[in-house]
Design an enzyme around this catalytic site. Structure first.
Site, PDB file in Angstrom:
ATOM      1  N   HIS A   1       0.818  -1.209   0.000  1.00  0.00           N
ATOM      2  CA  HIS A   1       0.000   0.000   0.000  1.00  0.00           C
ATOM      3  C   HIS A   1       0.853   1.261   0.000  1.00  0.00           C
ATOM      4  CE1 HIS A   1      -3.338  -2.785   1.650  1.00  0.00           C
ATOM      5  NE2 HIS A   1      -3.415  -2.663   0.338  1.00  0.00           N
TER       6      HIS A   1
ATOM      7  N   HIS B   1      -7.971  -7.992  -7.678  1.00  0.00           N
ATOM      8  CA  HIS B   1      -8.302  -8.923  -6.586  1.00  0.00           C
ATOM      9  C   HIS B   1      -8.592  -8.075  -5.347  1.00  0.00           C
ATOM     10  CE1 HIS B   1      -6.060 -11.365  -9.463  1.00  0.00           C
ATOM     11  NE2 HIS B   1      -6.642 -12.426  -8.951  1.00  0.00           N
TER      12      HIS B   1
ATOM     13  N   SER C   1      -7.252  -2.536  -0.407  1.00  0.00           N
ATOM     14  CA  SER C   1      -6.827  -1.749  -1.564  1.00  0.00           C
ATOM     15  C   SER C   1      -7.941  -0.889  -2.176  1.00  0.00           C
ATOM     16  CB  SER C   1      -6.188  -2.646  -2.631  1.00  0.00           C
ATOM     17  OG  SER C   1      -7.022  -3.737  -2.966  1.00  0.00           O
TER      18      SER C   1
ATOM     19  N   GLU D   1     -13.672  -8.929  -7.706  1.00  0.00           N
ATOM     20  CA  GLU D   1     -13.533  -9.862  -6.593  1.00  0.00           C
ATOM     21  C   GLU D   1     -14.413 -11.073  -6.876  1.00  0.00           C
ATOM     22  OE1 GLU D   1     -12.622 -12.124  -3.823  1.00  0.00           O
ATOM     23  OE2 GLU D   1     -11.521 -10.229  -3.921  1.00  0.00           O
TER      24      GLU D   1
ATOM     25  N   ASP E   1     -13.533 -12.999 -12.356  1.00  0.00           N
ATOM     26  CA  ASP E   1     -12.090 -13.206 -12.345  1.00  0.00           C
ATOM     27  C   ASP E   1     -11.409 -11.905 -12.776  1.00  0.00           C
ATOM     28  OD1 ASP E   1      -9.691 -14.030 -14.479  1.00  0.00           O
ATOM     29  OD2 ASP E   1      -9.576 -15.023 -12.537  1.00  0.00           O
ATOM     30  N   GLY E   2     -10.555 -11.380 -11.923  1.00  0.00           N
ATOM     31  CA  GLY E   2      -9.985 -10.062 -12.170  1.00  0.00           C
ATOM     32  C   GLY E   2      -8.999 -10.014 -13.313  1.00  0.00           C
TER      33      GLY E   2
ATOM     34  N   ASP F   1      -3.099  -8.338  -7.464  1.00  0.00           N
ATOM     35  CA  ASP F   1      -2.744  -8.768  -6.104  1.00  0.00           C
ATOM     36  C   ASP F   1      -3.472 -10.060  -5.731  1.00  0.00           C
ATOM     37  OD1 ASP F   1      -2.057  -8.840  -3.405  1.00  0.00           O
ATOM     38  OD2 ASP F   1      -3.607  -7.409  -2.837  1.00  0.00           O
TER      39      ASP F   1
END
Length: 280
Positions: free
Chosen positions: A19, A42, A103, A121, A145-146, A166
């Protein structure tokens, strides 16, 4: 597999590195006024309760973000201010943090009117919480699915792009999948800034990701790695971030940030290095 929940690990030393890199990249890109398309592949939950049963089971935040918070008055780099600002907003007047932003919350904290954020997500309950939290016309929460979803968005409507990739890497194939997706995404948007987090493991599985990117066509890939000074015998011994197309001067500013918190009584107990995995 959908067994992974970040609540067990929220606020650990890897989150501090991740971060810090994310907020620094966003702040540096926002020096220019043109809009930015942000993508979080994600996203997880927007907020984590550090006093929850899940968080206290591992207590990883105690050696991570709680250390940063306790030393906040001694931090020398001004680039910590975006992180400290949101932590203070979420934990007003607190000497010890209770809430830690995921995030999506870091993105929203820095989002301007001309920017947009798309979060992905796959976990049903996590995405449900995320969708309820994201009551903002600039934010779109998608249960999908990201990696595949991000590719469909490229190139974005905005002139500029920042993507955070991520995954949990609970599936070994994720390392190769991330590298392959980055290759495709870069070809669609070569000017985009891509941030990729990965764990450093005793098994060395992360080497698949690094080797595949090194051998591919993506250029200008900066690597930041933190290594625990007292690593466990098994599992995660460190944390890595790859930054494709980092803003000019990003490497030195990230080095300065993590130098503030790497060692000492209130430090994370890590060593930090930055180099180029792939040059221009």
């Amino acid at each position: 597999m959908l067994s992974y929940l970040h609540a067990f690990h929220a606020g650990n030393f890897a989150d501090v590195q991740k971060h810090a890199a994310l907020t620094l990249a966003v702040a540096m890109m926002q020096v220019k006024p043109s809009g930015i398309a942000f993508v979080d592949t994600h996203a997880g939950s927007a907020l984590y309760d550090l006093d929850s049963e899940r968080a206290r089971k591992t207590a990883e935040a105690d050696a991570g973000i709680q250390k940063l918070w306790s030393s906040r008055d001694r931090l020398r780099s001004p680039d910590w201010q975006p992180m400290l600002g949101l932590l203070a907003d979420q934990n007003p007047g607190a000497d010890r943090l209770k809430l830690y932003p995921g995030s999506p919350a870091w993105f929203r904290h820095l989002l301007r009117a001309e920017d947009a954020l798309t979060t992905f997500e796959l976990h049903p309950s996590e995405n449900r919480q995320l969708a309820e939290w994201a009551a903002d016309r600039r934010i779109k929460a998608v249960q999908a699915d990201g990696l595949a979803g991000m590719l469909k968005l490229l190139p974005p409507r905005q002139h500029r792009l920042l993507v955070l990739i991520d995954p949990s890497y609970e599936i070994k194939g994720d390392y190769a999948a991330v590298a392959a997706t980055l290759e495709k995404a870069w070809k669609k948007c070569r000017h985009g800034v891509f941030l990729i987090w990965y764990p450093i493991l005793t098994s060395g599985l992360q080497q698949t990701l690094l080797d595949q990117i090194r051998q591919g066509s993506v250029r200008k890939v900066l690597r930041s790695e933190v290594a625990l000074a007292q690593p466990p015998e098994r599992g995660m011994t460190g944390s890595g971030m790859l930054v494709v197309n980092p803003p000019w001067g990003f490497d030195q500013r990230l080095l300065a940030m993590l130098a503030d918190v790497a060692q000492g009584p209130d430090g994370l107990g890590v060593d930090h290095r930055v180099d180029w995995l792939v040059p221009e």
